[in-house]
Design a protein around this motif. Structure first.
Motif, short mmCIF file in Angstrom:
data_model
loop_
_atom_site.label_atom_id
_atom_site.label_comp_id
_atom_site.label_asym_id
_atom_site.label_seq_id
_atom_site.Cartn_x
_atom_site.Cartn_y
_atom_site.Cartn_z
N ALA A 271 -10.81 49.00 -2.87
CA ALA A 271 -10.24 49.36 -1.57
C ALA A 271 -9.92 48.14 -0.70
O ALA A 271 -10.55 47.09 -0.80
CB ALA A 271 -11.19 50.29 -0.82
N ASP A 272 -8.91 48.31 0.14
CA ASP A 272 -8.63 47.40 1.25
C ASP A 272 -9.34 47.90 2.51
O ASP A 272 -9.89 47.11 3.27
CB ASP A 272 -7.13 47.32 1.52
N ARG A 273 -9.28 49.22 2.72
CA ARG A 273 -9.95 49.84 3.86
C ARG A 273 -10.75 51.04 3.37
O ARG A 273 -10.47 51.60 2.30
CB ARG A 273 -8.95 50.28 4.93
N VAL A 274 -11.71 51.47 4.20
CA VAL A 274 -12.58 52.59 3.85
C VAL A 274 -12.64 53.56 5.02
O VAL A 274 -12.73 53.14 6.19
CB VAL A 274 -14.01 52.11 3.51
N ALA A 275 -12.56 54.86 4.70
CA ALA A 275 -12.79 55.92 5.69
C ALA A 275 -13.98 56.74 5.22
O ALA A 275 -14.02 57.19 4.07
CB ALA A 275 -11.55 56.80 5.83
N VAL A 276 -14.96 56.92 6.11
CA VAL A 276 -16.18 57.66 5.78
C VAL A 276 -16.09 59.04 6.41
O VAL A 276 -15.87 59.17 7.62
CB VAL A 276 -17.43 56.92 6.32
N MET A 277 -16.22 60.09 5.58
CA MET A 277 -16.12 61.46 6.07
C MET A 277 -17.48 62.16 6.02
O MET A 277 -18.29 61.91 5.12
CB MET A 277 -15.11 62.26 5.24
#
Length: 379
Positions: A271-277
């Motif tokens: 990943a370049d960026r991460v989104a946490v759900m």
């Protein structure tokens, strides 16, 4: 693993000014006899060209439903209730390219030119007519589903299924489509693709089926590949091969990737960026190295503490996330994580949903612990 020492990507940074996908306020519900399940709630995400966004979280947090909502593949009784799914407007058609019907062309023009709130040059798939969505699905945005054994038809060869996807979107003959399918199977590492193209899914191993799914997804050269748990149920060696394959194919096809996973190690590799759900909401998102080195949301911190680390004393117990995911019919009030949070503040966390706080570098966190900093102007 020391997340602060993660290597940086060697490729050029993605062009965030030209997103291939922009979600705004996406809400998806399942209206069942026993109640309403809010699977996705007010999700805001953006993926730039050539970028890899990892969406992480525990099972049942809404990652897969969010991805299926992008392509309009939510099964009944699920339904998108609100929000926008912005994608770039279709480019001008080449001579001889398959033409859309009148209704789809009319909808395309209306979405691209008339809507005052539309980003420049983008259309909203959430409200577009089905024919326009079908023109995007599989061609410009493709998806590798979580379980290839159930996603592939057992009654048809993998070649027939890939050829069908190609002929649906491309102006090619069956022989030309078959040759492209053979080339793709070879490109994703399937040996003897000339013979394997006529094999049925049950004749292939799990790793081979996953590679066939990736070949099908890449068959029309998508701008965005959604990979939903692409390494589930695979052994460690095959997992590493699949991840290496995705990286090389991304560079070759110059595409963006939305990687859905509960494995933080996989996210750290790609990943370049991460989104946490968590429970349908994005609770934190930001650049990979900063989010892993300086997690802000208590849920993100708990997830990272639960990851085994090399060199740790074997007598030291892992620190799992405390508690269990709430029942979907009985969601906690306020912040949905407050009943499992070590930083719970009575009277605040359990009263109203926390706001989204954005820092100067674009890092976002949904937590009242940082609301005072935001009120002081540190946004």
């Amino acid at each position: 693993m020391d997340y602060a020492m993660l290597p940086t990507r060697t490729s050029e940074p993605p062009n965030a000014a030209q997103p291939v996908l922009r979600l705004r306020g996406l809400r998806t519900q399942f209206q069942l006899e026993d109640g309403v399940v809010n699977a996705v709630e007010e999700v805001d995400l953006e993926i730039g060209r050539g970028e890899t966004l990892a969406v992480v979280g525990e099972s049942g947090c809404g990652k897969s439903v969010m991805a299926r909502s992008v392509l309009g593949l939510v099964d009944r009784p699920g339904k998108i209730m609100a929000g926008q799914v912005w994608v770039p407007a279709p480019p001008p058609r080449e001579p001889g390219e398959r033409r859309l019907g009148f209704r789809a062309r009319r909808e395309e023009a209306r979405r691209a030119k008339v809507l005052p709130d539309a980003p420049p040059g983008m259309i909203d798939l959430a409200t577009a007519e089905p024919e326009l969505v079908r023109g995007v699905r599989g061609k410009r945005i493709a998806m590798v589903f979580q379980e290839p054994m159930t996603s592939l038809s057992m009654m048809h060869t993998i070649g027939n299924q890939i050829i069908e996807a190609i002929t649906l979107h491309e102006n090619l003959t069956k022989d030309q489509a078959r040759q492209r399918a053979i080339d793709l199977l070879g490109r994703v590492g399937i040996p003897s693709p000339e013979q394997r193209i006529d094999a049925y899914p049950f004749q292939l191993s799990g790793g081979m089926r996953q590679r066939a799914m990736i070949a099908m997804a890449l068959s029309c050269g998508p701008e965005l590949l959604i990979a939903d748990e692409p390494t589930t149920a695979l052994d460690v060696t095959t997992q590493a091969q699949i991840l290496e394959l995705l990286t090389s194919l991304q560079d070759e096809f110059e595409m963006s990737i939305m990687l859905i996973t509960h494995d933080l190690g996989v996210a750290a590799q790609l990943a370049d960026r991460v989104a946490v759900m968590y429970l349908g909401r994005v609770v934190e998102q930001g650049e990979l190295r900063r989010l892993f080195a300086e997690p802000r949301h208590p849920y993100t911190q708990a997830l990272l503490r639960s990851v085994p680390k090399l060199g740790r004393d074997r007598n030291v117990r892992l620190a799992p996330v405390r508690g269990i995911v709430p029942h979907p019919y009985h969601r906690p009030s306020g912040c949905p994580f407050h009943d499992r949070c070590d930083s719970f503040i009575p009277g605040r966390c359990d009263t109203a949903p926390p706001p989204v706080i954005t820092t100067d570098d674009g890092h976002q966190v949904r937590c009242v612990l940082y609301q005072e900093d935001s009120d002081d102007g540190h946004r």
